[in-house]
Design an enzyme around this catalytic site. Structure first.
Site, PDB file in Angstrom:
ATOM      1  N   GLU A   1     -17.845  -2.152 -67.958  1.00 20.67           N
ATOM      2  CA  GLU A   1     -16.533  -1.609 -67.600  1.00 20.67           C
ATOM      3  C   GLU A   1     -15.875  -0.982 -68.820  1.00 20.67           C
ATOM      4  O   GLU A   1     -16.385  -1.061 -69.945  1.00 20.67           O
ATOM      5  CB  GLU A   1     -15.665  -2.732 -67.012  1.00 20.67           C
ATOM      6  CG  GLU A   1     -16.238  -3.261 -65.700  1.00 20.67           C
ATOM      7  CD  GLU A   1     -15.378  -4.354 -65.071  1.00 20.67           C
ATOM      8  OE1 GLU A   1     -14.467  -4.889 -65.726  1.00 20.67           O
ATOM      9  OE2 GLU A   1     -15.647  -4.672 -63.905  1.00 20.67           O
TER      10      GLU A   1
ATOM     11  N   CYS B   1     -24.567   3.775 -56.175  1.00 15.49           N
ATOM     12  CA  CYS B   1     -25.868   3.290 -56.666  1.00 15.49           C
ATOM     13  C   CYS B   1     -26.965   3.542 -55.642  1.00 15.49           C
ATOM     14  O   CYS B   1     -28.085   3.895 -55.988  1.00 15.49           O
ATOM     15  CB  CYS B   1     -25.790   1.812 -57.013  1.00 15.49           C
ATOM     16  SG  CYS B   1     -24.866   1.511 -58.536  1.00 15.49           S
TER      17      CYS B   1
ATOM     18  N   GLU C   1     -26.837  -1.551 -61.467  1.00 18.89           N
ATOM     19  CA  GLU C   1     -27.996  -0.893 -60.859  1.00 18.89           C
ATOM     20  C   GLU C   1     -28.258   0.461 -61.505  1.00 18.89           C
ATOM     21  O   GLU C   1     -29.403   0.832 -61.777  1.00 18.89           O
ATOM     22  CB  GLU C   1     -27.767  -0.701 -59.352  1.00 18.89           C
ATOM     23  CG  GLU C   1     -27.580  -1.996 -58.574  1.00 18.89           C
ATOM     24  CD  GLU C   1     -26.122  -2.417 -58.435  1.00 18.89           C
ATOM     25  OE1 GLU C   1     -25.335  -2.256 -59.403  1.00 18.89           O
ATOM     26  OE2 GLU C   1     -25.765  -2.920 -57.361  1.00 18.89           O
TER      27      GLU C   1
ATOM     28  N   CYS D   1     -23.231  -0.721 -54.414  1.00 17.57           N
ATOM     29  CA  CYS D   1     -22.253   0.238 -53.901  1.00 17.57           C
ATOM     30  C   CYS D   1     -22.942   1.517 -53.429  1.00 17.57           C
ATOM     31  O   CYS D   1     -24.119   1.757 -53.694  1.00 17.57           O
ATOM     32  CB  CYS D   1     -21.212   0.550 -54.973  1.00 17.57           C
ATOM     33  SG  CYS D   1     -21.772   1.700 -56.233  1.00 17.57           S
TER      34      CYS D   1
ATOM     35  N   ASN E   1     -23.414  -4.491 -65.460  1.00 20.56           N
ATOM     36  CA  ASN E   1     -22.277  -3.590 -65.318  1.00 20.56           C
ATOM     37  C   ASN E   1     -21.481  -3.535 -66.627  1.00 20.56           C
ATOM     38  O   ASN E   1     -21.350  -4.541 -67.332  1.00 20.56           O
ATOM     39  CB  ASN E   1     -21.391  -3.960 -64.122  1.00 20.56           C
ATOM     40  CG  ASN E   1     -20.907  -5.387 -64.120  1.00 20.56           C
ATOM     41  OD1 ASN E   1     -21.626  -6.295 -64.529  1.00 20.56           O
ATOM     42  ND2 ASN E   1     -19.686  -5.592 -63.663  1.00 20.56           N
TER      43      ASN E   1
ATOM     44  N   CYS F   1     -22.124   0.680 -62.890  1.00 24.11           N
ATOM     45  CA  CYS F   1     -22.732  -0.466 -62.226  1.00 24.11           C
ATOM     46  C   CYS F   1     -24.056  -0.867 -62.884  1.00 24.11           C
ATOM     47  O   CYS F   1     -24.753  -0.024 -63.460  1.00 24.11           O
ATOM     48  CB  CYS F   1     -23.009  -0.151 -60.768  1.00 24.11           C
ATOM     49  SG  CYS F   1     -21.580   0.326 -59.805  1.00 24.11           S
TER      50      CYS F   1
HETATM   51 ZN   LIG Z   1     -22.896   0.646 -57.865  1.00 25.90          ZN
END
Ligand SMILES: [Zn+2]
Length: 138
Positions: free
Chosen positions: A48, A91, A59, A88, A46, A57
């Site tokens: 940010e 994703c 993924e 999430c 991930n 993310c």
């Molecule tokens: Zn995600």
């Protein structure tokens, strides 16, 4: 499905990717390892941003790396988080586009499996290309 050795290797790669996460705001580091049908592995962590919504993310980082390198068929995804947190919804939808039959493992950093199963089980009644109107131009 994967062999135990394959899954262990993907876990190690996801764990290593997690170490490269850039998560100064949430502190929630995630690593992912995506296995293609041809045996290649694409990892993601991930990333940010100070502008929070810009983060991505692990993924989807792995997925987009793979797709941008010409891969569109996937066998399995291993996700590693501190506590076994699940992928999430965004994703799940992004993965669905390419691999509705993807098999997913979610593990914590100790290697304990928190969940495994098919993407179909994580995203029932998914929206997909079949829902788009046919030949509308555009
Ligand atoms: Zn995600």
């Amino acid at each position: 499905m994967l062999t135990e050795d394959e899954r262990r290797l993907l876990f190690v790669q996801a764990l290593q990717a997690r170490e490269r996460a850039y998560a100064p705001y949430s502190g929630y580091r995630v690593g992912a390892a995506l296995l293609t049908e041809t045996g290649q592995v694409f990892t993601g962590a991930n990333v940010e941003n100070a502008v929070y919504p810009l983060g991505l993310c692990a993924e989807r980082v792995a997925l987009f790396k793979a797709v941008s390198e010409g891969q569109r068929r996937f066998r399995a995804l291993v996700v590693v988080t501190e506590n076994g947190g699940m992928p999430c919804g965004a994703c799940r939808q992004a993965l669905w586009e390419f691999a509705p039959d993807l098999w997913i493992w979610v593990l914590d950093v100790s290697g304990q499996v928190h969940w495994q199963g098919a993407l179909r089980d994580l995203l029932p009644h998914a929206f997909g290309v079949q829902d788009l109107p046919a030949d509308e131009g555009g």
